[in-house]
Design a protein around this motif. Sequence first.
Motif, PDB file in Angstrom:
ATOM      1  N   LYS A 133       0.837  -1.212   0.000  1.00  0.00           N
ATOM      2  CA  LYS A 133       0.000   0.000   0.000  1.00  0.00           C
ATOM      3  C   LYS A 133       0.871   1.261   0.000  1.00  0.00           C
ATOM      4  N   ALA A 134       1.875   1.270   0.878  1.00  0.00           N
ATOM      5  CA  ALA A 134       2.725   2.466   0.999  1.00  0.00           C
ATOM      6  C   ALA A 134       3.509   2.704  -0.297  1.00  0.00           C
ATOM      7  N   PHE A 135       4.026   1.641  -0.889  1.00  0.00           N
ATOM      8  CA  PHE A 135       4.822   1.833  -2.114  1.00  0.00           C
ATOM      9  C   PHE A 135       3.905   2.193  -3.294  1.00  0.00           C
ATOM     10  N   SER A 136       2.699   1.595  -3.343  1.00  0.00           N
ATOM     11  CA  SER A 136       1.749   1.950  -4.405  1.00  0.00           C
ATOM     12  C   SER A 136       1.389   3.426  -4.317  1.00  0.00           C
ATOM     13  N   ALA A 137       1.256   3.932  -3.093  1.00  0.00           N
ATOM     14  CA  ALA A 137       0.926   5.358  -2.923  1.00  0.00           C
ATOM     15  C   ALA A 137       2.057   6.219  -3.475  1.00  0.00           C
ATOM     16  N   ALA A 138       3.307   5.804  -3.244  1.00  0.00           N
ATOM     17  CA  ALA A 138       4.452   6.577  -3.746  1.00  0.00           C
ATOM     18  C   ALA A 138       4.499   6.542  -5.281  1.00  0.00           C
TER      19      ALA A 138
END
Length: 354
Positions: free
Chosen positions: A281-286
């Motif tokens: 989730k965190a990397f997809s947001a980036a």
Amino acid sequence: MTGTILITGGTGYIGSFTSLELLIAGYNVIIVDNLYNSSEEVLNRIQLICGRKPVFYNVDVTDQQALDAVFKKHPEIDSVIHFAALKAVGESTQKPVEYYRINVGGAVALLGAMQANGVKSIVFSSSATVYGDATLHEGMIPIPEHCPIGPTNPYGRTKMMAEMIIEDHVEAHPGWNAALLRYFNPAGAHPSGIMGEDPLGDPYNLLPLLGQVAVGRREKLMVYGTDYGSHDGTAIRDYIHVIDLAKGHIAALAKLKKDNPGCRAWNLGTGKGSTVFDMIKAFSAAVGRDLKYETAERRKGDVLDLTAVPKRANEELGWKAEITLEQACVDLWRWVSNNPQGYRQPPPQELLDA
Ligand code: NAD
Ligand code: WQD
């Protein structure tokens, strides 16, 4: 506090960031590395960022004579940071003797060369993997340094053995000091986008693999295990920005010099655990879009939770991880999206102009 530091494995991922931070802090840096898993180009990137370039020698860390020659040529070396090692857990189960030869043999050769040249201070790259499955011990999650050691694979055992050898050597030789730094999961890249992790073979760690999915070098991520006892069923790790990790080495060097603690272990982690789904989730947001994944069976040897209690390092080293996971993801994305071939291509001009 400054001085001249010999860094083994200094062109690798964590070693290159530690070399950079040391140069920024005013230390002189001499790197020995045989480029088994790294590229000399990283030396130019370090210079681009901080204006200084480490001295470099292509030396195998198991070659005590070659190490001795570097110490003789640079009598100004006052401490060593020992990163050079093989680090793939899976591979270590297939080639255990090679792992013991380089990781344990390298530590032995290095201690011998240091002893012969009167250098008595070493910071050692250990790993949270030495704890093995901390859920086997009551009250040991998150993991403090007094958690019993029990690595579950040959790689972890090489780290445990090197820790023990260093501890015995320090015990036997008054005046020696050693920091055993047990890293949790390093993450991220330089915010400039021109330095990051660039392993020469196929990566096996979560973040470099996610990076490859994001740039289209890999179709999807396999999520190993969704039946763990975490909030979403995937395993928990403590992801720490590589720059925070690098700074932990400088804090450890200063501690050894100032307080002569003998041999002591410190966890370098954030104290905050994230699951595999949290990381996707965190990397997809980036990245700004969803990344494809598929769930699969647990990976052999994986454990539910490796999260640090970083209190000892916070209190004794005066060091604390400060960079957020979100920032680590943004930095990683900037690195992989701008350098899909890693150090094998020149950095984009717009990053150099920024
Ligand atoms: P890396 O592979 O990027 O760096 C290791 C460096 O050592 C490479 O530049 C490689 O060329 C060099 N090297 C390997 N064998 C050598 C030899 N025989 N002689 C000289 N140089 C040699 O790995 P990294 O992620 O930067 O890890 C650095 C250290 O931290 C290692 O000791 C690793 O075990 C430890 N560690 C890594 C992690 C992680 O997840 N990356 C976690 C905990 C501990
Ligand atoms: C993280 C999580 C996987 C890949 C290893 C070493 C450790 C240290 C760091 C050196 C786990 C999951 C991963 C994938 C996944 N290295 N995952 N799909 O296993 O915590 O630690 O590297 O010392 O010693 O053991 O790191 O990045 O491989 O995995 O679901 O394709 O991501 O199962 O839960 P790990 P990792």
